[in-house]
Scaffold this active site. Structure first.
Site, short mmCIF file in Angstrom:
data_model
loop_
_atom_site.label_atom_id
_atom_site.label_comp_id
_atom_site.label_asym_id
_atom_site.label_seq_id
_atom_site.Cartn_x
_atom_site.Cartn_y
_atom_site.Cartn_z
N PRO A 8 -0.01 -27.71 38.25
CA PRO A 8 -1.37 -27.93 38.78
C PRO A 8 -2.42 -27.51 37.75
O PRO A 8 -2.32 -26.42 37.19
CB PRO A 8 -1.43 -27.01 40.01
CG PRO A 8 -0.04 -26.58 40.27
CD PRO A 8 0.72 -26.70 38.99
N GLU A 9 -3.35 -28.37 37.47
CA GLU A 9 -4.44 -28.08 36.55
C GLU A 9 -5.73 -27.89 37.37
O GLU A 9 -5.70 -28.01 38.58
CB GLU A 9 -4.60 -29.22 35.54
CG GLU A 9 -3.41 -29.41 34.62
CD GLU A 9 -3.26 -28.28 33.61
OE1 GLU A 9 -4.18 -27.43 33.50
OE2 GLU A 9 -2.22 -28.24 32.94
#
Ligand code: ZN
Length: 278
Positions: free
Chosen positions: A2-3
């Site tokens: 996840p960014e």
């Protein structure tokens, strides 16, 4: 992994369901995450209200009565709001109960984090995990000339490649590997250029590009908001269409030159040698 856009979409997805609610119980199913989950949470959180859910870098900051929960999704974490009657799943690590709703951290690889910052320890911005982060790409401090100033000043005398300078997150947070390649393409900057050699106009273009690329990714994730209130959805990455990332040898969408792939700091970088001249 996840960014920033995934974390921001998570925040947008869960906040409306939890803000104003009170915790009824906390269950730590497996607290051996990146750092141990504080064993005191099941004692101190019940009865406390969620005041707000904010984000700093890739940390979600849930303000409660007496402190803040810091939640990081690590490599594989997801947060969902579910009916509390939904059965727990394998790899659910922590569940926060809010009466009929549960907030569950699901994290197969356990690189995520759930930490507690009591208000007696001072403002959350002073937390050791947050205080060294670069500016937020969507904060007023990063808009227009100010964003260009930040990139320009932070990069002076730096010999590191601009790709790695951006990825390090010390000037501006949230530009993960995919978004680095895309932002540098958008700004027309060669990824191997020394950060200290960036010109002022290049910094203007880069600051704009970073915001544009991250905004597009967050917007793309907006369509998956409903997935945060059921157990089925897996929004994954939101970058629907990249211009260079993962497009090795495919024609550049602007000039048709085949896209190149190089490795910088053990991470792949993609660029167009024509649109991003050295
Ligand atoms: Zn091109």
């Amino acid at each position: 992994m996840p960014e920033l856009p995934e974390v921001e979409v998570t925040r947008l997805g869960i906040a409306p369901h939890l803000e104003g609610r009170k915790v009824s119980a906390v269950k730590v199913l497996d607290g051996r995450l990146r750092w141990p989950v504080p064993g005191t949470l099941p004692k101190i959180l019940p009865g406390q209200q969620v005041h707000s859910i904010d984000r700093r870098g890739k940390y979600l900051l849930i303000e409660m009565d007496t402190g803040y929960l810091l939640i990081h999704l690590g490599m594989t974490g997801t947060l969902r709001v579910l009916p509390s009657t939904d059965p727990l799943k394998l790899h659910d690590r922590v569940t926060f109960e809010f009466g009929k709703l549960s907030l569950r951290l699901h994290d197969p690889r356990k690189f995520g984090a759930v930490l507690w910052h009591p208000k007696t320890k001072g403002p959350i911005e002073k937390n050791i995990l947050l205080q060294k982060l670069g500016v937020e790409p969507f904060s007023p401090e990063f808009v227009g000339e100010l964003g260009a100033d930040i990139l320009y000043q932070a990069s002076r005398k730096r010999t590191v490649a601009v790709k790695q300078f951006l990825l390090a997150g010390q000037a501006v947070v949230g530009v993960g590997n995919i978004y680095c390649s895309e932002s540098l393409f958008e700004a027309g900057i060669h990824p191997a250029k020394a950060a200290g050699k960036l010109t002022r106009p290049q910094c203007v273009r880069l600051a704009q590009a970073v915001r544009l690329i991250l905004k597009k990714a967050i917007d793309a994730g907006g369509s998956s908001l409903k997935d945060f209130v059921n157990s089925k959805g897996d929004p994954g990455h939101f970058m629907v269409q990249t211009k260079v990332y993962d497009r090795k040898d495919l024609p550049c969408k602007v000039c048709k030159t085949p896209i190149k792939q190089i490795v910088q700091g053990q991470r792949s970088t993609y660029f167009c040698s024509q649109c991003q001249k050295r």
